[in-house]
Enzyme design. Structure first.
Site, PDB file in Angstrom:
ATOM      1  CB  SER A  60      29.778  14.348 -43.379  1.00  0.00           C
ATOM      2  OG  SER A  60      28.790  15.165 -43.954  1.00  0.00           O
ATOM      3  CG  ASP A  65      34.538  11.686 -42.643  1.00  0.00           C
ATOM      4  OD1 ASP A  65      35.396  11.004 -42.055  1.00  0.00           O
ATOM      5  OD2 ASP A  65      34.635  12.920 -42.816  1.00  0.00           O
ATOM      6  CG  HIS A 109      40.394  12.303 -39.886  1.00  0.00           C
ATOM      7  ND1 HIS A 109      39.027  12.357 -40.041  1.00  0.00           N
ATOM      8  CD2 HIS A 109      40.734  10.996 -39.972  1.00  0.00           C
ATOM      9  CE1 HIS A 109      38.565  11.127 -40.192  1.00  0.00           C
ATOM     10  NE2 HIS A 109      39.580  10.271 -40.142  1.00  0.00           N
TER      11      HIS A 109
END
Ligand code: 13P
Length: 292
Positions: free
Chosen positions: A50, A82, A208
């Site tokens: 992330s 991500d 997701h």
């Protein structure tokens, strides 16, 4: 082996009707546990950093850890970004060795989203890097990204079709009723929408908000075309609980490597259970024949 591009990995998963597990690592050991789990099951795996994790460790450490871990393993592993929202961060990932990036411009109007996503696709494709992009806004909290109930909206299938016709994507992230974080109550997954989007885009769908979905929901989503399933919150809980619980059970044990060992085992068990559940076990060989 070297890290591999997301595109052939998901094309293979979609064509064979399973999903590749995508986990958000928290440190070196969690990355290593992801690959160890995939290796034990002979499966492909996606390690997706992330933006928050990149801001914490920096690009260099993450890519070097992953390159070294992948080099020691025979299974196909993808290093993916991500929810990339910052173009400079995305560009740096592409330049430094990520083999896939997500551009999440889903908070922009359609045409702007298309324009920003196209810019990333052009840059990434030239570097043999896969791309995931999103339309619609997925509910919930993912690190520093918060999408409230009022902001979130499901993907419009007409827009999805146009978007995927215009862009050569490795994965399409659609808002189909799942949410980041633990669910409060039953998730309202729009199965008909997943079916319609998959039929009209023919692009592997990224699911997701994988934490907390029942096995029945997961299997239906995979059957309808979800080829990548993201798990983050689940790992955050196992990461902290395994550490804390070890010490609760053995309060006089101050050997950190034993605590870390217990944590590693708990993370690996989680990854193995998800890879198996999503149908990824024993798929490494077929994937390798497509990425070679
Ligand atoms: P969870 O946090 O619900 O597992 O979702 C992860 C995710 O979708 C990351 O993009």
């Amino acid at each position: 082996m070297p890290l591999v591009n997301l595109k052939p990995v998901l094309a293979e998963a979609k064509s064979k009707g399973y999903a590749v597990a995508a986990f958000n690592p928290l440190d070196y050991a969690s990355m290593k546990a992801m690959v160890a789990a995939a290796e034990e099951l002979n499966a492909p795996v996606i390690i997706q950093t992330s933006a928050k994790t990149i801001n914490y460790y920096g690009h260099r450490a993450l890519v070097e850890w992953m390159r070294e871990i992948a080099a020691d393993s025979p299974i196909p592993a993808v290093l993916h970004l991500d929810h990339g929202k910052d173009f400079d961060m995305i560009r740096k990932c592409i330049e430094m060795g990520w083999t896939s990036v997500m551009i999440d411009a889903s908070d922009h109007p359609f045409e702007k989203n298309l324009e920003l996503s196209r810019k990333v696709v052009d840059l990434a494709t030239a570097a043999n890097v896969g791309v995931e992009a999103e339309i619609g806004q997925i509910l919930g909290v993912e690190d520093d990204m918060v999408v409230t109930e009022e902001e979130s909206h499901l993907t419009d299938p007409n827009e999805a079709e146009k978007f995927c016709r215009e862009l050569d994507l490795s994965a399409f992230a659609a808002a189909i009723g799942t949410a980041h974080g633990y669910y409060k109550g039953e998730p309202k997954v729009a199965f008909e929408l997943i079916e319609e989007i998959n039929r009209r885009t023919n692009t592997p769908m990224a699911l997701h908000g994988g934490t907390g979905l029942s096995d029945e929901v997961i299997q239906r989503c995979i059957k309808l075309g979800c080829a990548k399933i993201n798990i983050s919150t689940n790992l955050k809980h196992v990461f902290i609980d395994s550490f804390v619980n070890y010490h609760r059970e053995k309060p006089s044990d101050y050997e950190p490597l034993r605590v870390l060992g217990a944590q590693f085992q708990a993370m690996k068990d989680l990854f193995k259970s998800k890879i198996e559940q999503f149908g990824g076990a024993n798929r490494a060989g077929d994937v390798l024949s497509k990425v070679a």
